[in-house]
Design a protein around this motif. Structure first.
Motif, PDB file in Angstrom:
ATOM      1  N   ARG A 118       0.830  -1.214   0.000  1.00  0.00           N
ATOM      2  CA  ARG A 118       0.000   0.000   0.000  1.00  0.00           C
ATOM      3  C   ARG A 118       0.865   1.266   0.000  1.00  0.00           C
ATOM      4  O   ARG A 118       0.584   2.217  -0.748  1.00  0.00           O
ATOM      5  CB  ARG A 118      -0.911  -0.012   1.230  1.00  0.00           C
ATOM      6  CG  ARG A 118      -1.856   1.169   1.298  1.00  0.00           C
ATOM      7  CD  ARG A 118      -2.797   1.033   2.471  1.00  0.00           C
ATOM      8  NE  ARG A 118      -3.709   2.156   2.550  1.00  0.00           N
ATOM      9  CZ  ARG A 118      -4.667   2.277   3.458  1.00  0.00           C
ATOM     10  NH1 ARG A 118      -4.848   1.324   4.352  1.00  0.00           N
ATOM     11  NH2 ARG A 118      -5.453   3.327   3.462  1.00  0.00           N
ATOM     12  N   LEU A 119       1.900   1.292   0.816  1.00  0.00           N
ATOM     13  CA  LEU A 119       2.750   2.482   0.892  1.00  0.00           C
ATOM     14  C   LEU A 119       3.568   2.684  -0.383  1.00  0.00           C
ATOM     15  O   LEU A 119       3.767   3.810  -0.840  1.00  0.00           O
ATOM     16  CB  LEU A 119       3.683   2.379   2.106  1.00  0.00           C
ATOM     17  CG  LEU A 119       2.986   2.430   3.471  1.00  0.00           C
ATOM     18  CD1 LEU A 119       4.000   2.209   4.595  1.00  0.00           C
ATOM     19  CD2 LEU A 119       2.251   3.756   3.663  1.00  0.00           C
ATOM     20  N   ARG A 120       4.046   1.584  -0.964  1.00  0.00           N
ATOM     21  CA  ARG A 120       4.784   1.690  -2.229  1.00  0.00           C
ATOM     22  C   ARG A 120       3.888   2.239  -3.326  1.00  0.00           C
ATOM     23  O   ARG A 120       4.288   3.133  -4.079  1.00  0.00           O
ATOM     24  CB  ARG A 120       5.317   0.325  -2.649  1.00  0.00           C
ATOM     25  CG  ARG A 120       6.605  -0.076  -1.959  1.00  0.00           C
ATOM     26  CD  ARG A 120       7.096  -1.406  -2.489  1.00  0.00           C
ATOM     27  NE  ARG A 120       6.181  -2.494  -2.159  1.00  0.00           N
ATOM     28  CZ  ARG A 120       6.195  -3.691  -2.725  1.00  0.00           C
ATOM     29  NH1 ARG A 120       7.040  -3.957  -3.699  1.00  0.00           N
ATOM     30  NH2 ARG A 120       5.367  -4.638  -2.345  1.00  0.00           N
ATOM     31  N   ARG A 121       2.683   1.691  -3.436  1.00  0.00           N
ATOM     32  CA  ARG A 121       1.763   2.157  -4.474  1.00  0.00           C
ATOM     33  C   ARG A 121       1.425   3.626  -4.265  1.00  0.00           C
ATOM     34  O   ARG A 121       1.364   4.397  -5.226  1.00  0.00           O
ATOM     35  CB  ARG A 121       0.479   1.323  -4.456  1.00  0.00           C
ATOM     36  CG  ARG A 121       0.644  -0.095  -4.936  1.00  0.00           C
ATOM     37  CD  ARG A 121       0.899  -0.135  -6.449  1.00  0.00           C
ATOM     38  NE  ARG A 121       1.068  -1.504  -6.890  1.00  0.00           N
ATOM     39  CZ  ARG A 121       0.071  -2.268  -7.305  1.00  0.00           C
ATOM     40  NH1 ARG A 121      -1.157  -1.789  -7.346  1.00  0.00           N
ATOM     41  NH2 ARG A 121       0.312  -3.500  -7.699  1.00  0.00           N
ATOM     42  N   LYS A 122       1.174   4.000  -3.028  1.00  0.00           N
ATOM     43  CA  LYS A 122       0.824   5.392  -2.730  1.00  0.00           C
ATOM     44  C   LYS A 122       1.920   6.333  -3.214  1.00  0.00           C
ATOM     45  O   LYS A 122       1.645   7.370  -3.846  1.00  0.00           O
ATOM     46  CB  LYS A 122       0.589   5.569  -1.231  1.00  0.00           C
ATOM     47  CG  LYS A 122       0.228   6.993  -0.793  1.00  0.00           C
ATOM     48  CD  LYS A 122      -0.062   7.028   0.708  1.00  0.00           C
ATOM     49  CE  LYS A 122      -0.483   8.416   1.155  1.00  0.00           C
ATOM     50  NZ  LYS A 122       0.612   9.402   1.080  1.00  0.00           N
ATOM     51  N   ARG A 123       3.166   5.970  -2.935  1.00  0.00           N
ATOM     52  CA  ARG A 123       4.274   6.838  -3.345  1.00  0.00           C
ATOM     53  C   ARG A 123       4.437   6.847  -4.862  1.00  0.00           C
ATOM     54  O   ARG A 123       4.743   7.890  -5.458  1.00  0.00           O
ATOM     55  CB  ARG A 123       5.575   6.376  -2.672  1.00  0.00           C
ATOM     56  CG  ARG A 123       6.716   7.362  -2.855  1.00  0.00           C
ATOM     57  CD  ARG A 123       6.399   8.714  -2.248  1.00  0.00           C
ATOM     58  NE  ARG A 123       7.362   9.739  -2.689  1.00  0.00           N
ATOM     59  CZ  ARG A 123       7.023  10.900  -3.236  1.00  0.00           C
ATOM     60  NH1 ARG A 123       5.750  11.214  -3.419  1.00  0.00           N
ATOM     61  NH2 ARG A 123       7.948  11.749  -3.591  1.00  0.00           N
ATOM     62  N   PHE A 125       2.024   6.564  -7.025  1.00  0.00           N
ATOM     63  CA  PHE A 125       0.961   7.419  -7.547  1.00  0.00           C
ATOM     64  C   PHE A 125       1.308   8.893  -7.354  1.00  0.00           C
ATOM     65  O   PHE A 125       1.036   9.726  -8.224  1.00  0.00           O
ATOM     66  CB  PHE A 125      -0.367   7.106  -6.863  1.00  0.00           C
ATOM     67  CG  PHE A 125      -0.886   5.708  -7.128  1.00  0.00           C
ATOM     68  CD1 PHE A 125      -0.505   5.010  -8.258  1.00  0.00           C
ATOM     69  CD2 PHE A 125      -1.755   5.095  -6.231  1.00  0.00           C
ATOM     70  CE1 PHE A 125      -0.973   3.722  -8.504  1.00  0.00           C
ATOM     71  CE2 PHE A 125      -2.231   3.813  -6.472  1.00  0.00           C
ATOM     72  CZ  PHE A 125      -1.839   3.126  -7.608  1.00  0.00           C
ATOM     73  N   GLU A 126       1.914   9.211  -6.208  1.00  0.00           N
ATOM     74  CA  GLU A 126       2.299  10.600  -5.950  1.00  0.00           C
ATOM     75  C   GLU A 126       3.365  11.069  -6.945  1.00  0.00           C
ATOM     76  O   GLU A 126       3.291  12.195  -7.468  1.00  0.00           O
ATOM     77  CB  GLU A 126       2.809  10.744  -4.513  1.00  0.00           C
ATOM     78  CG  GLU A 126       1.714  10.590  -3.465  1.00  0.00           C
ATOM     79  CD  GLU A 126       2.268  10.516  -2.048  1.00  0.00           C
ATOM     80  OE1 GLU A 126       1.465  10.615  -1.097  1.00  0.00           O
ATOM     81  OE2 GLU A 126       3.504  10.333  -1.885  1.00  0.00           O
ATOM     82  N   GLN A 129       1.921  11.681 -10.344  1.00  0.00           N
ATOM     83  CA  GLN A 129       1.257  12.982 -10.410  1.00  0.00           C
ATOM     84  C   GLN A 129       2.278  14.113 -10.553  1.00  0.00           C
ATOM     85  O   GLN A 129       2.098  15.033 -11.357  1.00  0.00           O
ATOM     86  CB  GLN A 129       0.410  13.185  -9.146  1.00  0.00           C
ATOM     87  CG  GLN A 129      -0.447  14.439  -9.134  1.00  0.00           C
ATOM     88  CD  GLN A 129      -1.551  14.418 -10.175  1.00  0.00           C
ATOM     89  OE1 GLN A 129      -1.974  13.352 -10.613  1.00  0.00           O
ATOM     90  NE2 GLN A 129      -2.020  15.589 -10.572  1.00  0.00           N
TER      91      GLN A 129
END
Length: 269
Positions: A118-123, A125-126, A129
């Motif tokens: 979850r944390l890897r994906r979140k970063r 995606f950031e 962007q």
């Protein structure tokens, strides 16, 4: 590094990558594609193949992104990967984090893979962007898709798997998997031919993950039926809904669609 890209294997992989991209319309002209580079054989092969000339795929821009998980054993590999990407002329982002130790800390020891993914994906995606990328390419191959189907059936109690092209954030971005038609053994073979600076995973959970168990199970079944993986993959395109029981009427959700996040290692290849 010896340039041996234009081998029979190179052309074979290029053909199937382009077919997957065209079949699912993964990449359009002018797209900015973030490639998640873990440093493993799969992600380096994907990056290299996408960076070579395409016949049927329109022009697009690549951004290579590596999220270091923070395991001490990976520090030397991080520097090698940094040199490799910069010497290759890639537009790249490398970032050190503490995601690995945090996910395996005492308060989260029951479920480290979920939080890490979850944390890897979140970063990712950031960064997508920040870099203006509308496509996020992950190096999941055909074996990953097959294994995820069985993981979700055995442990998640649902029939689902990774999608070759998955719209997210209301369709403003897409997760794409250009290796969806390609077997793992061929990706690994190509990486050996190209002599990539592979980063060996220092994750303590990897050797005992559910994915590892499923992979070993499939290898065992393949001894009796060499087509077992191919048959499972093809079966996903021949789903006969009329012959699946589904939920009884009394238990069907009133509205919406239930989804699960795969709770396992190896999601970012």
């Amino acid at each position: 590094m010896t340039d041996i890209k234009r081998t029979r294997l190179f052309y074979h992989l290029k053909k199937w990558i382009e077919k997957a991209v065209m079949d699912y319309r993964m990449i359009e002209k002018g797209d900015r594609v973030l490639v998640g580079v873990s440093g493993g054989a799969d992600s380096l092969a994907l990056l290299d193949l996408l960076n070579s000339p395409m016949v049927f795929v329109p022009e697009f821009h690549l951004v290579a992104v590596h999220i270091d998980l923070g395991f001490e054993e990976d520090s030397a590999g991080y520097d090698r990967l940094d040199r490799f990407l910069k010497e290759g002329g890639y537009d790249c982002v490398l970032e050190r984090t503490e995601i690995g130790p945090l996910s395996h800390s005492a308060y989260n020891k029951k479920n480290p893979c979920f939080l890490c993914s979850r944390l890897r994906r979140k970063r990712l995606f950031e960064i997508a962007q920040e870099k203006g990328c509308n496509r996020i390419a992950l190096a999941h191959h055909q074996d990953d898709i097959i294994e995820t189907l069985l993981i979700n059936m055995f442990y998640g109690r649902e029939i689902s798997t990774m999608m070759p092209d998955q719209p997210i954030f209301g369709g403003t971005k897409h997760i794409i998997r250009p290796l969806a038609y390609i077997r793992e053994e061929l990706v690994k073979k190509y990486s050996r031919e190209r002599e990539f600076p592979i980063l060996e995973s220092a994750c303590p959970t990897g050797p005992v993950s559910r994915r590892r168990y499923i992979k070993d199970l499939l290898n065992q079944l393949e001894r009796d039926n060499k087509d077992i993986r191919a048959n499972i993959f093809k079966a996903m395109g021949h789903v006969k809904m009329d012959y699946l029981p589904g939920l009884p009427a009394s238990r069907r959700p009133v509205s919406g669609r239930m989804e699960m996040v795969v709770n396992d290692c190896g999601l970012d290849r």
